[in-house]
Write a protein that holds these residues in place. Sequence first.
Motif, PDB file in Angstrom:
ATOM      1  N   TYR A  14      75.492  43.166  20.641  1.00 21.14           N
ATOM      2  CA  TYR A  14      75.720  44.318  19.959  1.00 21.14           C
ATOM      3  C   TYR A  14      74.695  44.371  18.804  1.00 21.14           C
ATOM      4  CZ  TYR A  14      77.279  48.058  16.850  1.00 21.14           C
ATOM      5  OH  TYR A  14      77.551  49.090  16.017  1.00 21.14           O
ATOM      6  N   ASN A  15      74.413  43.320  18.163  1.00 20.51           N
ATOM      7  CA  ASN A  15      73.374  43.536  17.041  1.00 20.51           C
ATOM      8  C   ASN A  15      72.134  43.645  17.587  1.00 20.51           C
ATOM      9  OD1 ASN A  15      75.419  43.370  14.897  1.00 20.51           O
ATOM     10  ND2 ASN A  15      75.579  41.172  14.753  1.00 20.51           N
ATOM     11  N   LEU A  16      71.892  42.836  18.802  1.00 13.49           N
ATOM     12  CA  LEU A  16      70.616  42.577  19.377  1.00 13.49           C
ATOM     13  C   LEU A  16      70.204  44.312  19.738  1.00 13.49           C
ATOM     14  CD1 LEU A  16      68.100  41.524  20.389  1.00 13.49           C
ATOM     15  CD2 LEU A  16      69.316  40.540  22.304  1.00 13.49           C
ATOM     16  N   ASP A  17      70.916  44.794  20.511  1.00  8.99           N
ATOM     17  CA  ASP A  17      70.954  46.173  20.836  1.00  8.99           C
ATOM     18  C   ASP A  17      70.400  47.174  19.845  1.00  8.99           C
ATOM     19  OD1 ASP A  17      71.419  48.308  23.002  1.00  8.99           O
ATOM     20  OD2 ASP A  17      72.701  49.000  21.379  1.00  8.99           O
ATOM     21  N   LEU A  18      71.137  46.961  18.654  1.00 12.42           N
ATOM     22  CA  LEU A  18      70.512  47.660  17.489  1.00 12.42           C
ATOM     23  C   LEU A  18      69.438  47.249  17.035  1.00 12.42           C
ATOM     24  CD1 LEU A  18      74.006  47.979  15.445  1.00 12.42           C
ATOM     25  CD2 LEU A  18      73.172  49.713  16.798  1.00 12.42           C
ATOM     26  N   ALA A  19      68.936  46.011  16.877  1.00 14.28           N
ATOM     27  CA  ALA A  19      67.778  45.603  16.594  1.00 14.28           C
ATOM     28  C   ALA A  19      66.577  46.162  17.432  1.00 14.28           C
ATOM     29  CB  ALA A  19      67.722  43.978  16.408  1.00 14.28           C
ATOM     30  N   LEU A  20      66.894  45.995  18.711  1.00 13.63           N
ATOM     31  CA  LEU A  20      65.893  46.539  19.809  1.00 13.63           C
ATOM     32  C   LEU A  20      65.566  47.685  19.432  1.00 13.63           C
ATOM     33  CD1 LEU A  20      66.891  44.474  22.898  1.00 13.63           C
ATOM     34  CD2 LEU A  20      64.884  44.158  21.621  1.00 13.63           C
ATOM     35  N   LYS A  21      66.625  48.530  18.875  1.00 12.16           N
ATOM     36  CA  LYS A  21      66.272  49.971  18.620  1.00 12.16           C
ATOM     37  C   LYS A  21      65.690  50.116  17.276  1.00 12.16           C
ATOM     38  CE  LYS A  21      69.632  51.056  22.085  1.00 12.16           C
ATOM     39  NZ  LYS A  21      71.088  51.600  22.335  1.00 12.16           N
ATOM     40  N   GLY A  22      65.134  49.431  16.437  1.00 10.68           N
ATOM     41  CA  GLY A  22      64.904  49.479  15.064  1.00 10.68           C
ATOM     42  C   GLY A  22      64.095  48.441  14.167  1.00 10.68           C
ATOM     43  N   ASP A  23      64.653  47.261  14.745  1.00  9.93           N
ATOM     44  CA  ASP A  23      63.930  46.150  13.690  1.00  9.93           C
ATOM     45  C   ASP A  23      62.654  45.801  13.999  1.00  9.93           C
ATOM     46  OD1 ASP A  23      66.624  45.721  12.763  1.00  9.93           O
ATOM     47  OD2 ASP A  23      66.744  43.804  13.426  1.00  9.93           O
ATOM     48  N   PRO A  24      61.843  45.253  13.033  1.00 11.45           N
ATOM     49  CA  PRO A  24      60.363  45.075  13.121  1.00 11.45           C
ATOM     50  C   PRO A  24      60.399  43.870  13.851  1.00 11.45           C
ATOM     51  CG  PRO A  24      61.148  44.471  10.794  1.00 11.45           C
ATOM     52  CD  PRO A  24      62.450  45.346  11.621  1.00 11.45           C
ATOM     53  N   GLY A  25      59.033  43.443  14.523  1.00  9.21           N
ATOM     54  CA  GLY A  25      58.945  42.504  15.422  1.00  9.21           C
ATOM     55  C   GLY A  25      58.902  42.918  16.894  1.00  9.21           C
ATOM     56  N   THR A  26      58.304  41.858  17.538  1.00  9.33           N
ATOM     57  CA  THR A  26      58.352  42.170  18.985  1.00  9.33           C
ATOM     58  C   THR A  26      59.704  42.103  19.572  1.00  9.33           C
ATOM     59  OG1 THR A  26      58.222  39.532  19.633  1.00  9.33           O
ATOM     60  CG2 THR A  26      56.225  40.662  19.239  1.00  9.33           C
ATOM     61  N   ALA A  27      59.830  42.664  20.621  1.00 13.51           N
ATOM     62  CA  ALA A  27      61.299  42.864  21.233  1.00 13.51           C
ATOM     63  C   ALA A  27      61.742  41.662  21.747  1.00 13.51           C
ATOM     64  CB  ALA A  27      61.132  43.932  22.356  1.00 13.51           C
ATOM     65  N   TRP A  28      60.886  40.880  22.430  1.00 14.80           N
ATOM     66  CA  TRP A  28      61.438  39.601  23.118  1.00 14.80           C
ATOM     67  C   TRP A  28      61.814  38.558  21.832  1.00 14.80           C
ATOM     68  CZ3 TRP A  28      63.715  39.761  27.388  1.00 14.80           C
ATOM     69  CH2 TRP A  28      63.397  40.659  28.537  1.00 14.80           C
ATOM     70  N   GLY A  29      60.950  38.720  20.780  1.00  9.35           N
ATOM     71  CA  GLY A  29      61.366  37.873  19.532  1.00  9.35           C
ATOM     72  C   GLY A  29      62.558  38.134  19.128  1.00  9.35           C
ATOM     73  N   ARG A  30      62.923  39.428  19.212  1.00  2.00           N
ATOM     74  CA  ARG A  30      64.324  39.782  18.656  1.00  2.00           C
ATOM     75  C   ARG A  30      65.280  39.137  19.451  1.00  2.00           C
ATOM     76  NH1 ARG A  30      62.881  45.823  18.800  1.00  2.00           N
ATOM     77  NH2 ARG A  30      60.820  45.333  17.921  1.00  2.00           N
ATOM     78  N   VAL A  31      65.094  39.190  20.959  1.00  2.00           N
ATOM     79  CA  VAL A  31      65.995  38.522  21.766  1.00  2.00           C
ATOM     80  C   VAL A  31      66.183  37.142  21.423  1.00  2.00           C
ATOM     81  CG1 VAL A  31      66.512  37.754  24.027  1.00  2.00           C
ATOM     82  CG2 VAL A  31      65.432  40.264  23.778  1.00  2.00           C
ATOM     83  N   GLU A  32      65.199  36.508  21.273  1.00  2.00           N
ATOM     84  CA  GLU A  32      65.229  34.951  20.869  1.00  2.00           C
ATOM     85  C   GLU A  32      66.045  34.749  19.604  1.00  2.00           C
ATOM     86  OE1 GLU A  32      62.238  31.241  19.702  1.00  2.00           O
ATOM     87  OE2 GLU A  32      61.434  32.792  20.933  1.00  2.00           O
ATOM     88  N   ARG A  33      65.604  35.627  18.397  1.00  2.00           N
ATOM     89  CA  ARG A  33      66.311  35.401  17.290  1.00  2.00           C
ATOM     90  C   ARG A  33      67.611  35.839  17.139  1.00  2.00           C
ATOM     91  NH1 ARG A  33      63.032  38.870  14.681  1.00  2.00           N
ATOM     92  NH2 ARG A  33      64.668  40.607  14.625  1.00  2.00           N
ATOM     93  N   HIS A  34      68.234  36.643  17.967  1.00  2.00           N
ATOM     94  CA  HIS A  34      69.537  37.030  18.086  1.00  2.00           C
ATOM     95  C   HIS A  34      70.348  36.258  18.825  1.00  2.00           C
ATOM     96  CE1 HIS A  34      69.766  40.712  15.658  1.00  2.00           C
ATOM     97  NE2 HIS A  34      68.528  40.870  15.890  1.00  2.00           N
ATOM     98  N   LEU A  35      69.875  35.587  20.009  1.00  2.00           N
ATOM     99  CA  LEU A  35      70.709  35.002  20.843  1.00  2.00           C
ATOM    100  C   LEU A  35      70.532  33.313  20.724  1.00  2.00           C
ATOM    101  CD1 LEU A  35      70.284  37.056  23.909  1.00  2.00           C
ATOM    102  CD2 LEU A  35      72.207  37.198  22.147  1.00  2.00           C
ATOM    103  N   LEU A  36      69.749  32.880  20.017  1.00  2.00           N
ATOM    104  CA  LEU A  36      69.606  31.337  20.036  1.00  2.00           C
ATOM    105  C   LEU A  36      70.794  30.805  19.443  1.00  2.00           C
ATOM    106  CD1 LEU A  36      65.952  30.255  19.357  1.00  2.00           C
ATOM    107  CD2 LEU A  36      67.245  29.917  21.287  1.00  2.00           C
TER     108      LEU A  36
END
Length: 129
Positions: free
Chosen positions: A103-125
């Motif tokens: 859920y948090n990753l979904d929100l981040a992909l729609k607005g957090d800074p940085g690369t999209a796949w970097g956000r995937v890594e940050r949220h799911l590790l």
Amino acid sequence: GGTPKMWALTDALLKNNREAFLTTLAGLENDPEQAPLAFVGMAAKQVRHLLAIHGLLAQGLSRREIQPKQVDPKMLPFQMSNLLSAMPAWPEPKVRRAIGCLYNLDLALKGDPGTAWGRVERHLLSLFT
């Protein structure tokens, strides 16, 4: 839906294989054909299925009694087998935590800074324990 690379990433997540997850993720980062939001949808569906299986087990059904159609009307037997194989790595508290992470990753992909796949890594590790 989903591409072989996306399924490989989802499989690595379900198998709790951090190394395979990171390796596959690195391969996706430079592929413009791959959409992180599509991965979130794929992963969320699998995690919801894990939660449904936990619910059926809590109702007293054994793993052998659970039928794919009880989890998802479109689920095939091999998909159920894959999920049941993943269950030892996914106790119910971790499944619930994963739903929050996705859920948090979904929100981040729609607005957090940085690369999209970097956000995937940050949220799911945090799920690889």
